[in-house]
Enzyme design. Structure first.
Site, PDB file in Angstrom:
ATOM      1  N   LYS A 185       2.634  35.282  -1.120  1.00 13.01           N
ATOM      2  CA  LYS A 185       3.698  34.677  -1.922  1.00 13.01           C
ATOM      3  C   LYS A 185       4.997  34.707  -1.134  1.00 13.01           C
ATOM      4  CE  LYS A 185       6.753  36.046  -4.884  1.00 13.01           C
ATOM      5  NZ  LYS A 185       7.802  35.042  -4.640  1.00 13.01           N
ATOM      6  N   GLU A 260       8.097  47.758   2.744  1.00 17.07           N
ATOM      7  CA  GLU A 260       9.226  47.707   3.687  1.00 17.07           C
ATOM      8  C   GLU A 260      10.448  47.353   2.860  1.00 17.07           C
ATOM      9  OE1 GLU A 260       8.993  48.542   6.731  1.00 17.07           O
ATOM     10  OE2 GLU A 260       6.926  48.130   7.363  1.00 17.07           O
TER      11      GLU A 260
HETATM   12  P1  NAP Z   1      13.309  41.185  -3.929  1.00 18.92           P
HETATM   13  O1  NAP Z   1      13.938  40.711  -5.164  1.00 18.92           O
HETATM   14  O2  NAP Z   1      12.786  42.562  -3.881  1.00 18.92           O
HETATM   15  O3  NAP Z   1      12.167  40.107  -3.600  1.00 18.92           O
HETATM   16  C1  NAP Z   1      11.263  40.241  -2.544  1.00 18.92           C
HETATM   17  C2  NAP Z   1       9.994  39.502  -2.895  1.00 18.92           C
HETATM   18  O4  NAP Z   1       9.389  40.115  -4.027  1.00 18.92           O
HETATM   19  C3  NAP Z   1      10.209  38.044  -3.280  1.00 18.92           C
HETATM   20  O5  NAP Z   1       9.106  37.284  -2.848  1.00 18.92           O
HETATM   21  C4  NAP Z   1      10.251  38.119  -4.792  1.00 18.92           C
HETATM   22  O6  NAP Z   1       9.899  36.915  -5.426  1.00 18.92           O
HETATM   23  C5  NAP Z   1       9.203  39.170  -5.052  1.00 18.92           C
HETATM   24  N1  NAP Z   1       9.325  39.830  -6.359  1.00 18.92           N
HETATM   25  C6  NAP Z   1      10.422  39.913  -7.163  1.00 18.92           C
HETATM   26  N2  NAP Z   1      10.118  40.601  -8.279  1.00 18.92           N
HETATM   27  C7  NAP Z   1       8.821  40.946  -8.196  1.00 18.92           C
HETATM   28  C8  NAP Z   1       7.917  41.659  -9.042  1.00 18.92           C
HETATM   29  N3  NAP Z   1       8.311  42.158 -10.215  1.00 18.92           N
HETATM   30  N4  NAP Z   1       6.635  41.839  -8.639  1.00 18.92           N
HETATM   31  C9  NAP Z   1       6.232  41.361  -7.454  1.00 18.92           C
HETATM   32  N5  NAP Z   1       7.017  40.659  -6.605  1.00 18.92           N
HETATM   33  C10 NAP Z   1       8.306  40.465  -6.969  1.00 18.92           C
HETATM   34  O7  NAP Z   1      14.255  41.094  -2.674  1.00 18.92           O
HETATM   35  P2  NAP Z   1      15.038  39.819  -2.190  1.00 18.92           P
HETATM   36  O8  NAP Z   1      16.093  39.584  -3.233  1.00 18.92           O
HETATM   37  O9  NAP Z   1      14.129  38.719  -1.854  1.00 18.92           O
HETATM   38  O10 NAP Z   1      15.579  40.324  -0.778  1.00 18.92           O
HETATM   39  C11 NAP Z   1      16.692  41.163  -0.621  1.00 18.92           C
HETATM   40  C12 NAP Z   1      16.283  42.617  -0.488  1.00 18.92           C
HETATM   41  O11 NAP Z   1      15.095  42.798   0.280  1.00 18.92           O
HETATM   42  C13 NAP Z   1      17.328  43.424   0.199  1.00 18.92           C
HETATM   43  O12 NAP Z   1      17.736  44.438  -0.663  1.00 18.92           O
HETATM   44  C14 NAP Z   1      16.670  44.006   1.444  1.00 18.92           C
HETATM   45  O13 NAP Z   1      16.968  45.333   1.631  1.00 18.92           O
HETATM   46  C15 NAP Z   1      15.230  43.901   1.193  1.00 18.92           C
HETATM   47  N6  NAP Z   1      14.492  43.609   2.434  1.00 18.92           N
HETATM   48  C16 NAP Z   1      13.896  44.620   3.137  1.00 18.92           C
HETATM   49  C17 NAP Z   1      13.205  44.360   4.295  1.00 18.92           C
HETATM   50  C18 NAP Z   1      12.486  45.412   5.095  1.00 18.92           C
HETATM   51  O14 NAP Z   1      11.754  45.091   6.013  1.00 18.92           O
HETATM   52  N7  NAP Z   1      12.639  46.664   4.795  1.00 18.92           N
HETATM   53  C19 NAP Z   1      13.126  43.066   4.742  1.00 18.92           C
HETATM   54  C20 NAP Z   1      13.731  42.074   4.011  1.00 18.92           C
HETATM   55  C21 NAP Z   1      14.407  42.358   2.854  1.00 18.92           C
HETATM   56  P3  NAP Z   1      11.062  35.888  -5.910  1.00 18.92           P
HETATM   57  O15 NAP Z   1      11.645  35.299  -4.690  1.00 18.92           O
HETATM   58  O16 NAP Z   1      10.343  34.873  -6.692  1.00 18.92           O
HETATM   59  O17 NAP Z   1      12.015  36.692  -6.713  1.00 18.92           O
END
Ligand code: NAP
Ligand code: MG
Length: 485
Positions: A185, A260
């Site tokens: 996804k 991650e």
């Molecule tokens: P996010 O809201 O956690 O979303 C990440 C992914 O998870 C997206 O594909 C999202 O789908 C999905 N998702 C959201 N809610 C979910 C649920 N309840 N169950 C399963 N999947 C779900 O993060 P983001 O807003 O995309 O990215 C920003 C954050 O990601 C930042 O805080 C950053 O720290 C973190 N990040 C960490 C890393 C790492 O390698 N450590 C890398 C990149 C980003 P949708 O797009 O449809 O909401």
């Protein structure tokens, strides 16, 4: 290529197609609604993508489960060849994929070409793995004892919007190499390159349903990866809060996870270092990808004796960052991903709670632009010092001596990355061993190489991706004793 569905499945394509507005989801008929993909540099609609519903997700998972037996049975050398063929097609499509990422994610064209190249490299690296999943023969009495690295089944990969291509590849390449099938996804905001990668996999000869991309909502598609019993492992990259939900949900089925998550990494500059180089490179250690990087060195710690000099050198370095149309070859930073992300980022800076030291430039007008910004926190309890901003905002604080530097660097719930600047080898050894983070660099800001492990300490995650050991995260060790008689 026999069909054009990004989900790689004939069932969806044969339901009769509804060729609406999208140029990217030709032939699909997903029933989870649509999403308008916005170009973050212009705030204009790029295309519309159909989203998978819960029913679409269940159907794709079930097809991936059915495809598992034949995919794991593909001879190891042939599985390797298919992955190399996939890598060749990704390489041939490098410019197309890069241009898609510029328009969908606002990445600079230079970064986007590197990202597509990274997918190729990771596929090539793990294409050698099928023939090297070597078990052990362990001496025992009365027979022979052998271990096998067995694939798990269906792997669910959930990708964030900040690095759509590399993070997808770090999951699907080793997962497929180890003999698993994959449902992936992409983030709702950034589905375009993942959809194209799934098409290229099919073109390379990877059978239908072995690698399926499901554009859709996290709360529907992502959540279903966690609850569907046929998905044996979830690889999640994203925010710590969603990662925690996934970990809780996975407990019900004792489902394997790799997480991650976020970061608040320190860039520690000692007085004995090459201060000019440390200051000249610091902006690129945090503002790359407009700071939307989990490895961003968003806390700069400078030894008090060189603090003023460092800031004086940092100001022109920040002013020199080229924040322009990301499609231009000289662009060094593009816009933020969305209007919402810009609101989140500015909430850390606006108001009188934070002292802005200086800022770089950013274009005016449409698009989600935000200038590189350097702030001076008043204390280590300030929100901007503690929380992941995920934008081009860096905080600078002084420290006094090695012990204080280590204590301040470790005073965070995160532990993903970081940099240490010193010319003293002993200090580099001591500090790199003392900082609680998974990926450190000394006198540079590099974090990610496909051949070395990547992942976080503490609340930055669980497990490691990339490098020689990632296959262990996509296999189970099976031990079998064969009796002599
Ligand atoms: P996010 O809201 O956690 O979303 C990440 C992914 O998870 C997206 O594909 C999202 O789908 C999905 N998702 C959201 N809610 C979910 C649920 N309840 N169950 C399963 N999947 C779900 O993060 P983001 O807003 O995309 O990215 C920003 C954050 O990601 C930042 O805080 C950053 O720290 C973190 N990040 C960490 C890393 C790492 O390698 N450590 C890398 C990149 C980003 P949708 O797009 O449809 O909401
Ligand atoms: Mg989110």
């Amino acid at each position: 290529m026999t069909q054009l569905s990004p989900t790689g499945n004939e069932f969806v394509a044969s339901k009769g197609s509804d060729l609406t507005t999208s140029t990217f989801t030709r032939g699909t008929n997903l029933s989870g609604g649509t999403h308008e993909v916005i170009n973050p540099a212009t705030a204009t609609i790029e295309t519309t993508v159909e989203l998978a519903s819960l029913q679409d997700t269940d159907a794709a998972i079930e097809r991936a489960a059915a495809a598992f037996a034949s995919w794991r049975a593909v001879a190891p050398a042939d599985r390797g060849r298919l992955l190399r063929r996939f890598a060749e097609l990704v390489d041939a499509a490098n410019e197309e994929l890069a241009q898609l990422e510029v328009r969908n994610s606002g990445h600079t064209i230079g970064n986007a070409r590197w990202e597509a190249g990274n997918v190729r490299d990771v596929l090539n690296y793990y294409s050698a793995a099928p023939e090297r999943l070597i078990g052990k023969q362990i001496p025992v009495a009365g027979g022979i004892d052998v271990t096998f690295a067995e694939p798990l089944g269906v792997i669910g990969i959930i990708v964030p919007w900040n690095f759509p291509m590399p993070i997808a590849g770090w999951g699907f390449a080793p997962a497929l190499a180890a003999g698993n099938t994959v449902v992936l996804k992409p983030a709702e905001l950034t589905p375009l390159t993942a959809i194209r990668l799934a098409e290229l996999a099919l073109e390379a000869g990877i059978p239908p349903d072995v690698f399926t991309v499901l554009p859709g909502k996290g709360s529907i598609v992502g959540q279903r990866f966690v609850t569907h019993p046929a998905v044996r492992k979830v690889c999640f990259t994203g925010s710590t809060s969603v990662g925690q939900q996934i970990m809780r949900g996975a407990a019900d089925q004792v489902k394997r996870i790799t997480l991650e998550l976020g970061g608040k990494s320190a860039n520690i500059v000692f007085a004995d270092s090459d201060i000019e180089k440390a200051a000249a490179t610091a902006p690129y250690g945090v503002f790359d990808n407009a700071g939307q990087d989990c490895c961003a060195r968003s806390r700069i710690l400078v030894e008090a004796s060189v603090y003023d000099r460092f800031l004086a050198l940092l100001e022109p370095a920040v002013a020199g960052v080229q924040v322009i149309d990301p499609a231009l070859p000289e662009a060094e930073m593009g816009p933020l991903i969305s209007a919402r992300q810009r609101e989140v980022v500015s909430s850390y800076v606006e108001g009188d709670s934070v002292d802005v030291a200086f800022r770089g430039d950013a274009p005016e007008g449409p698009g989600f632009w935000y200038p590189p910004t350097v702030v001076l926190p008043r204390s280590t309890s300030d929100r901007v010092w503690r929380e992941e901003v995920f934008g081009p905002v860096v905080s600078v604080l002084p420290f006094t001596g090695e012990a204080d530097a280590i204590a301040k660097a470790n005073d965070t719930e995160y532990g993903l990355s970081g940099s240490i600047w010193t010319r003293d080898l002993g200090r580099a050894l001591r500090v790199s061993r003392a900082v609680e983070a998974g990926n450190l660099s000394v006198n540079s800001h590099s974090s990610v190489r496909y051949s070395t492990p990547f992942g976080g300490f503490k609340q930055s995650g669980i497990g490691r991706e990339l490098g020689p050991d990632a296959l262990a995260a996509f296999t189970e060790t099976k031990n079998v004793f064969y009796a002599n008689d």
